[in-house]
Write an enzyme that holds these catalytic residues in place. Structure first.
Site, mmCIF file in Angstrom:
data_model
loop_
_atom_site.group_PDB
_atom_site.id
_atom_site.type_symbol
_atom_site.label_atom_id
_atom_site.label_comp_id
_atom_site.label_asym_id
_atom_site.label_seq_id
_atom_site.Cartn_x
_atom_site.Cartn_y
_atom_site.Cartn_z
ATOM 1 N N GLY A 1 72.175 18.156 64.703
ATOM 2 C CA GLY A 1 70.919 18.176 63.810
ATOM 3 C C GLY A 1 71.345 17.178 62.550
ATOM 4 N N GLU B 1 75.297 20.087 56.952
ATOM 5 C CA GLU B 1 74.233 20.885 57.981
ATOM 6 C C GLU B 1 72.832 20.510 57.773
ATOM 7 O OE1 GLU B 1 73.660 22.080 60.641
ATOM 8 O OE2 GLU B 1 73.978 24.204 60.469
ATOM 9 N N ASP B 2 72.163 20.516 58.534
ATOM 10 C CA ASP B 2 70.703 19.941 58.420
ATOM 11 C C ASP B 2 70.010 21.094 57.735
ATOM 12 O OD1 ASP B 2 70.908 22.026 60.558
ATOM 13 O OD2 ASP B 2 69.656 20.698 62.181
ATOM 14 N N ASP C 1 68.762 28.615 57.295
ATOM 15 C CA ASP C 1 67.573 29.038 57.692
ATOM 16 C C ASP C 1 67.699 30.746 57.443
ATOM 17 O OD1 ASP C 1 65.210 29.983 58.502
ATOM 18 O OD2 ASP C 1 65.649 29.713 60.902
ATOM 19 N N LYS D 1 65.786 27.105 53.859
ATOM 20 C CA LYS D 1 64.496 27.930 53.850
ATOM 21 C C LYS D 1 64.875 29.286 53.162
ATOM 22 C CE LYS D 1 62.876 26.190 58.220
ATOM 23 N NZ LYS D 1 62.506 26.614 59.546
ATOM 24 N N PHE E 1 58.562 25.059 60.707
ATOM 25 C CA PHE E 1 59.430 24.493 61.553
ATOM 26 C C PHE E 1 59.455 23.038 61.406
ATOM 27 C CE2 PHE E 1 61.493 23.055 65.509
ATOM 28 C CZ PHE E 1 62.477 23.962 65.600
ATOM 29 N N ASP F 1 65.634 18.529 65.787
ATOM 30 C CA ASP F 1 64.856 18.667 67.097
ATOM 31 C C ASP F 1 63.839 19.779 67.409
ATOM 32 O OD1 ASP F 1 66.718 20.421 67.521
ATOM 33 O OD2 ASP F 1 66.371 20.193 69.613
ATOM 34 N N ARG G 1 64.454 13.640 67.082
ATOM 35 C CA ARG G 1 65.645 13.577 66.377
ATOM 36 C C ARG G 1 65.432 12.020 65.772
ATOM 37 N NH1 ARG G 1 69.116 17.956 67.177
ATOM 38 N NH2 ARG G 1 69.494 18.664 69.133
#
Ligand code: 5GP
Ligand code: MG
Length: 182
Positions: free
Chosen positions: A49, A104-105, A108, A136, A157, A164, A170
């Protein structure tokens, strides 16, 4: 706000357009450079990601860096607390006594970030910092904060810009909220 149907009938609404992403990524690089003051850093990119975010970010970083990749898989049922995190491709280089920056993407629940940071310290890293494009905070299950965050978002989301849904989207240049099928 552009809105269109994806191939599988889900709606995609732009949350963060490419120009806003590019601007924030440049700012993050400046903040990261200011923190490291020219010291050498190992940048650990979390696949898949973070690959586009990281590719953009590192091109604005002037700190001397080496780059390695790690790939995680998180599996289990839908209750996040029973999820198991596994490394499916580990680092190829040593991080012993190194300063490490994880890219990191999304943070969460915080489980992947917590796992990664512990793993890197287990490998002997001297210091581990964490940069996430998206955060988040309302979803957090583990009390953990990134050192650098691009954007704080609500409990939606998202896909695009490297992230993805079922391996799709992506390549999209913006970040979208993925909606229900219509
Ligand atoms: P955590 O361990 O913090 O719960 O999960 C972090 C990982 O979950 C992220 O690295 C990402 O792979 C995935 N994830 C969390 N939220 C989203 C989202 O909105 N969209 C996508 N595509 N992945 C997400
Ligand atoms: Mg991930």
């Amino acid at each position: 706000m552009s809105r269109y149907l994806s191939k599988n009938g889900k709606t995609l609404n732009v949350l963060l357009p490419a120009d806003a992403l590019a601007e924030r990524v440049r700012e993050l690089a400046v903040e990261i450079d200011e923190y490291y003051e020219g010291r050498e850093v190992v940048v650990v990119i979390v696949l898949k990601g973070a690959f586009i975010f990281a590719a953009d970010l590192v091109r604005h970083i002037h700190t001397p860096i080496t780059i390695d990749f790690i790939r995680l898989q998180s599996y289990g049922d839908d209750t996040y607390s029973s999820r198991v995190i596994q490394i499916t491709a580990d680092l190829r280089s040593s991080v012993e006594d190194c300063e490490v920056l994880v890219v990191e993407d999304i943070i969460d629940t915080g489980r992947c970030a917590d796992f990664l940071i512990n793993h890197l310290y287990d490998l002997g890293a001297a210091d581990v910092k964490f940069c996430a494009l998206l955060d988040k905070p309302s979803r957090r299950e583990i009390a953990i904060e990134a050192d650098w965050v691009g954007f704080s978002i609500s409990d939606v989301f998202i896909v695009g810009y490297g992230t993805d849904f079922a391996q799709l989207y992506r390549n999209l240049p913006n970040i979208y909220i993925l909606g229900k099928s219509v």
